[in-house]
Design a protein around this motif. Structure first.
Motif, PDB file in Angstrom:
ATOM      1  N   LYS A  74      -7.412  34.425  -1.268  1.00  0.00           N
ATOM      2  CA  LYS A  74      -8.290  35.567  -1.056  1.00  0.00           C
ATOM      3  C   LYS A  74      -9.734  35.233  -1.409  1.00  0.00           C
ATOM      4  O   LYS A  74     -10.087  35.081  -2.573  1.00  0.00           O
ATOM      5  N   ASP A  75     -10.569  35.124  -0.369  1.00  0.00           N
ATOM      6  CA  ASP A  75     -12.009  35.003  -0.570  1.00  0.00           C
ATOM      7  C   ASP A  75     -12.597  36.391  -0.337  1.00  0.00           C
ATOM      8  O   ASP A  75     -12.585  36.907   0.782  1.00  0.00           O
ATOM      9  N   THR A  76     -13.091  37.001  -1.383  1.00  0.00           N
ATOM     10  CA  THR A  76     -13.579  38.374  -1.282  1.00  0.00           C
ATOM     11  C   THR A  76     -14.936  38.479  -0.599  1.00  0.00           C
ATOM     12  O   THR A  76     -15.362  39.582  -0.237  1.00  0.00           O
ATOM     13  N   GLY A  77     -15.614  37.349  -0.440  1.00  0.00           N
ATOM     14  CA  GLY A  77     -16.899  37.378   0.234  1.00  0.00           C
ATOM     15  C   GLY A  77     -17.996  38.091  -0.538  1.00  0.00           C
ATOM     16  O   GLY A  77     -18.930  38.611   0.069  1.00  0.00           O
ATOM     17  N   GLU A  78     -17.895  38.107  -1.853  1.00  0.00           N
ATOM     18  CA  GLU A  78     -18.911  38.792  -2.657  1.00  0.00           C
ATOM     19  C   GLU A  78     -20.305  38.200  -2.465  1.00  0.00           C
ATOM     20  O   GLU A  78     -21.311  38.889  -2.669  1.00  0.00           O
ATOM     21  N   ASP A  79     -20.378  36.937  -2.081  1.00  0.00           N
ATOM     22  CA  ASP A  79     -21.686  36.317  -1.856  1.00  0.00           C
ATOM     23  C   ASP A  79     -22.236  36.641  -0.471  1.00  0.00           C
ATOM     24  O   ASP A  79     -23.313  36.176  -0.095  1.00  0.00           O
ATOM     25  N   GLY A  80     -21.493  37.447   0.288  1.00  0.00           N
ATOM     26  CA  GLY A  80     -21.926  37.848   1.621  1.00  0.00           C
ATOM     27  C   GLY A  80     -21.199  37.164   2.752  1.00  0.00           C
ATOM     28  O   GLY A  80     -21.356  37.548   3.917  1.00  0.00           O
ATOM     29  N   TYR A  81     -20.352  36.173   2.419  1.00  0.00           N
ATOM     30  CA  TYR A  81     -19.684  35.411   3.468  1.00  0.00           C
ATOM     31  C   TYR A  81     -18.263  35.044   3.054  1.00  0.00           C
ATOM     32  O   TYR A  81     -18.033  34.593   1.937  1.00  0.00           O
ATOM     33  N   VAL A  82     -17.344  35.240   3.970  1.00  0.00           N
ATOM     34  CA  VAL A  82     -15.980  34.747   3.823  1.00  0.00           C
ATOM     35  C   VAL A  82     -15.884  33.491   4.676  1.00  0.00           C
ATOM     36  O   VAL A  82     -16.020  33.547   5.897  1.00  0.00           O
ATOM     37  N   GLY A  83     -15.669  32.363   4.049  1.00  0.00           N
ATOM     38  CA  GLY A  83     -15.676  31.111   4.799  1.00  0.00           C
ATOM     39  C   GLY A  83     -17.088  30.623   5.029  1.00  0.00           C
ATOM     40  O   GLY A  83     -18.010  30.871   4.233  1.00  0.00           O
ATOM     41  N   LEU A  84     -17.284  29.934   6.147  1.00  0.00           N
ATOM     42  CA  LEU A  84     -18.553  29.301   6.462  1.00  0.00           C
ATOM     43  C   LEU A  84     -19.675  30.313   6.668  1.00  0.00           C
ATOM     44  O   LEU A  84     -19.456  31.394   7.206  1.00  0.00           O
ATOM     45  N   ALA A  85     -20.869  29.946   6.251  1.00  0.00           N
ATOM     46  CA  ALA A  85     -22.058  30.791   6.425  1.00  0.00           C
ATOM     47  C   ALA A  85     -23.080  30.077   7.298  1.00  0.00           C
ATOM     48  O   ALA A  85     -23.085  28.841   7.386  1.00  0.00           O
ATOM     49  N   PRO A  86     -23.961  30.818   7.959  1.00  0.00           N
ATOM     50  CA  PRO A  86     -25.090  30.166   8.646  1.00  0.00           C
ATOM     51  C   PRO A  86     -25.934  29.406   7.629  1.00  0.00           C
ATOM     52  O   PRO A  86     -25.876  29.678   6.424  1.00  0.00           O
ATOM     53  N   VAL A  87     -26.735  28.478   8.100  1.00  0.00           N
ATOM     54  CA  VAL A  87     -27.594  27.723   7.191  1.00  0.00           C
ATOM     55  C   VAL A  87     -28.731  28.614   6.687  1.00  0.00           C
ATOM     56  O   VAL A  87     -29.088  29.620   7.308  1.00  0.00           O
TER      57      VAL A  87
END
Length: 414
Positions: free
Chosen positions: A292-305
């Motif tokens: 479970k990645d909750t995405g608290e940093d704004g992203y679940v999995g890969l993010a744009p650069v």
């Protein structure tokens, strides 16, 4: 070198010959499952798992390599780093588009202890000691990881086909069933429930048809994701792009100097605290790993650069999101050699590779960690820590960025 089902078959055959001389596993589905596990076991450091077998005891300022177990009980609270002394040289040309000037200079290379002295974090530092002095010349570096849009431009201009896209040739893999000669790559596939962290087969899988154009398998694509880092890139793929762009891959020393952004001895590229004032500084794994990645940093999995703050040199994503290739071969004892020789000047890495967990398999150094790093299992978003992987292997959490040398002229220091 091929990252493919056939490559995995070759690995499988070699393993079977060493162990029991047993016969091929029957069935394509079974083969893919086994092959995924084999390639994962071969590249476990860069897919968040195996830790080096040698620990370090920290005495006084610097660390001395000593065979032992966990260092959390023996390490001092903070490892001593010398200051970063940046060059006064300036480039004689403006920074190329999308690149930043890295002045170079002398710095202390290696990993600081994690602020909480946690076991996972301490293990991540084991092959990043002893702390040693290094000098690098100035250079330009890409501000971001190479993106899908940039790599697509290269592929269209040259017709280049990545390792993961190539169908293996039967003559390269004698005895392999034709139906198993299928191109593909390894992707992170989280389970839907908590699992023990002693078996990474449970969250990595080999997917036929997975490659940079189809990062999660043949039904996925990169439409609308031109600003995402390109993934499933083998070392030779990264080299090919760099040559086309008139650049090269960074050495491990260059990468770390650039990542530190002028700071000395900090555990993170931005400073001492993982979340200064509660702010997320990198794309990492939140929640419960691996399910479970909750995405608290704004992203679940890969993010744009470039979605998180740049470091002191204007570089984005030098921690988290995707691992990055360097040009150095991997050896856990290389820092001991550099330390013994005094200040190393523009080190290019060891001449040969050695990984105690797989003595016969050459590996290159990865840096930076990925969106899967967490204090539950990896912690290699800490600057100075090291990853490793086979040159012929890409995954969906591995990318790269390039550097370029430039003429320079001396200017007076302020």
């Amino acid at each position: 070198m091929k990252k493919s089902a056939a490559h995995l078959n070759k690995t499988k055959i070699a393993a079977e010959e060493r162990l029991t001389k047993s016969v091929w596993v029957v069935g394509l589905v079974i083969l893919f499952a086994l092959a995924a596990g084999l390639v994962i076991s071969r590249h476990s450091a860069n897919i968040q798992g195996a830790m080096p077998s040698t620990a370090v005891a920290v005495t006084g300022g610097d660390a001395t390599a000593t065979p032992m177990g966990n260092t959390a009980e023996t390490a001092s609270k903070e490892v001593a780093f010398g200051p970063t002394v940046s060059n006064s040289a300036a480039p004689s040309i403006p920074a190329p588009e999308g690149m930043a000037w890295i002045p170079g200079g002398e710095f202390s290379m290696g990993a600081q202890n994690p602020p909480g002295m946690d076991d996972v974090g301490m293990k991540a530092t084991l092959d990043s000691r002893p702390i040693h002095r290094v000098y690098v010349d100035g250079f330009f570096m890409d501000k971001t990881d190479v993106t899908n849009a940039q790599f697509e431009k290269f592929a269209k201009a040259t017709g280049y086909v990545t390792v993961a896209e190539r169908k293996p040739r039967a003559e390269d893999f004698p005895g392999a069933p034709p139906e198993n000669l299928v191109a593909g790559s390894v992707i992170f596939a989280p389970p839907d429930h908590p699992v023990a962290l002693d078996n990474y087969f449970q969250w990595w899988t080999y997917v036929p048809g997975a490659n940079w154009r189809h990062p999660l398998g043949p039904k996925s694509n990169i439409t609308g994701k031109g600003n995402y880092p390109v993934v499933h890139i083998a070392y030779e793929d990264a080299q090919a792009y760099a040559k086309w762009a008139g650049k090269r891959l960074p050495t491990e020393a260059e990468w770390e100097f650039a990542a530190r952004g002028g700071l000395a001895g900090r555990p993170y590229v931005w400073g001492d605290d993982f979340r200064p004032n509660g702010k997320w500084m990198a794309n990492t794994h939140e929640g419960h790993f691996p399910d479970k990645d909750t995405g608290e940093d704004g992203y679940v999995g890969l993010a744009p650069v470039a979605k998180f703050p740049a470091n002191g040199y204007g570089l984005y994503d030098m921690a988290g999101n995707v691992w990055q290739w360097t040009s150095d071969w991997y050896r856990p004892d290389y820092y001991q050699k550099l330390k013994a020789s005094g200040t190393a000047r523009n080190p290019q890495g060891p001449d040969t590779s050695y990984d105690p967990s797989e003595p016969g398999q050459a590996k290159k150094v990865h840096r930076g960690g990925s969106f899967l790093c967490t204090d539950q299992y990896c912690s290699r978003y800490m600057v100075g820590t090291r990853g490793k992987g086979d040159p012929d292997t890409g995954t969906n959490h591995l990318g790269f960025r390039c550097v370029m040398e430039a003429p320079h002229r001396e200017v007076a220091q302020n």
